[in-house]
Design an enzyme around this catalytic site. Structure first.
Site: not given
Length: 449
Positions: A79, A277, A306, A311, A330, A378, A404
């Site tokens: 880029c 995601q 979570f 998903n 959640e 997650d 993450c």
């Protein structure tokens, strides 16, 4: 009279440095006159010249301006805006080397923080490194001097919007249309009152959510409608908090994008503001790998923590079969409602959707007093420290933890292994965010008989 704070003058000129390693954030690590110095755009093994950006008590920051001895893993950034835009940090490192760096970081954190090593290393999940990003928050700023609107990510180390005309990591349906988007906003009377546009791209179309600080005129709304028709976007407006998000056309149907998880016959609709995601290809493969390693059997009772929009929980519900069940927990009530609606839309009847604060678990909650055969979690960057002892009491046979942040993952995995009798069967990374420093990983734990 108040004393004026003296601003320390940074050393001027270029300085040599030998790069020893790479930080989790993608900066080269050097020691200059014995002091740790973190240098942007520099790679391990390189000899570079750098300029100082900041000096602090225990470390300094700088950016490489010349490479005298390049690493064999150095590549030309794909880029032209790489050295200006803050959206990417590692385009100068070959993609396969980026994955190796992230994998090494994961295992180093597991060993150092968790005091544990996996019995098996999972093959990294990687895919296309360009055009992968389907979710983004783009900043917007009207540049009075230039008389035009800028749309993009923040400049590196700045709150200003980078002046870019394309973004090759964004879904090309948006990344190649930044000038058109800027022109559209620039022609609106509210161009000074739109601070951001959120992007959400599904399998079929992309949605753009415009945050506006003042009510839009009919002319501005018409301009957005024409822009949407010309480029195939669905337009949303947000006048205040997240709960004010509405489609541009009131009552419009099928404006929400969606994605499919074909192996499980699941389709999930979402808004540009939802947590989804960012990498569609890696997400599909991640879900398949998680369910495979969770070793779900028909009739299993599965807990999804979570859970977000579902998903994992909706594919898990397919895997357990009609005799099994999935409890999806959640904290966000709106997300729980959306997850429940997705289950109904997919004709999935063996899920239970629960609102629960997983950072302050309420022991009186009925779902917390039950036992589960499998647990999938997650969490956000903070991890799931508070849930670790709770999960251990539930005594699931297997746990799959998607993370993450390798630091919080290592802490939690260490607790499960060192304090609660689990084995770390496998661990590996998923290249969810190519060219960035984000490390997405998955670990599998099993009860030690």
């Amino acid at each position: 009279m108040a004393r004026r704070k003296r601003i320390k003058q940074l050393p001027q000129g270029e300085f040599p440095a030998h790069i020893e390693s790479l930080t989790l954030e993608g900066r080269g690590v050097a020691h200059v006159d014995g002091k740790a110095t973190f240098i942007g755009w520099a790679l391990p093994g390189e000899d570079v010249r750098f300029v100082y950006r900041d000096q602090r008590r225990h470390f300094d920051l700088g950016d490489a301006v010349a490479v005298d001895k390049p690493s064999p893993e150095r590549v030309e950034p794909g880029c032209s805006h790489f050295h200006v835009c803050g959206g990417c940090a590692m385009q100068h490192l070959a993609p396969e080397a980026q994955v190796r760096h992230k994998q090494a970081a994961l295992f180093e954190q597991l060993k150092r923080i968790g005091r544990v090593e996996p019995e098996r290393i999972l093959e990294p999940l990687s895919g296309s490194v360009w055009g992968y990003r389907r979710m983004a928050r783009l900043g917007v700023r009207f540049n009075r001097k230039q008389g035009r609107v800028l749309v993009g990510f923040r400049e590196l180390g700045s709150s200003l919007i980078a002046d870019i005309d394309t973004c090759p990591v964004l879904d090309p349906r948006v990344g190649e249309k930044l000038p058109a988007l800027a022109e559209c906003i620039g022609g609106m009377s509210a161009r000074r009152d739109i601070p951001q546009v959120e992007v959400g791209c599904g399998d079929g179309h992309c949605a753009l959510a415009f945050r506006h600080m003042k009510p839009l005129s009919e002319a501005d709304r018409a301009r957005l409608g024409a822009f949407a028709d010309e480029h195939g976007f669905a337009i949303f407006l947000q006048a205040g908090g997240p709960d004010t998000l509405v489609p541009l056309e009131e009552g419009a149907r099928d404006v929400y994008p969606s994605y499919r998880l074909d192996p499980f016959d699941v389709e999930i609709r979402f808004s540009p503001q939802d947590f989804v995601q960012v990498n569609a290809d890696i997400n599909r493969r991640m879900v398949e790998q998680a369910i495979d390693w969770l070793d779900v059997q028909p009739g299993d009772r599965v807990l999804d923590l979570f859970a977000g929009l579902g998903n994992f929980s909706l594919p898990l519900a397919r895997a357990t079969g009609p005799t099994g069940s999935v409890t999806a927990v959640e904290a966000d009530e709106a997300m729980v409602a959306r997850g429940k609606a997705s289950a109904q839309a997919n004709e999935i009847t063996n899920t239970r959707h629960v609102v629960g604060n997983l950072f302050e678990p309420d022991e009186a909650s009925p779902w917390l007093r039950e036992r589960y055969d499998r647990v999938l979690l997650d969490p956000p960057r903070a991890g799931a420290r508070e849930m670790v002892p709770v999960i251990a009491r539930m005594a699931p046979r297997r746990i799959v933890y998607v993370s993450c942040h390798p630091g919080s993952l290592a802490r939690d995995v260490g607790m499960l292994v060192q304090e609660h009798g689990y084995r770390l069967l496998a661990a590996g990374v998923m290249d969810m965010f190519p060219h960035t420093a984000h490390v997405e990983s998955m670990v599998v734990l099993e009860a030690d008989d």
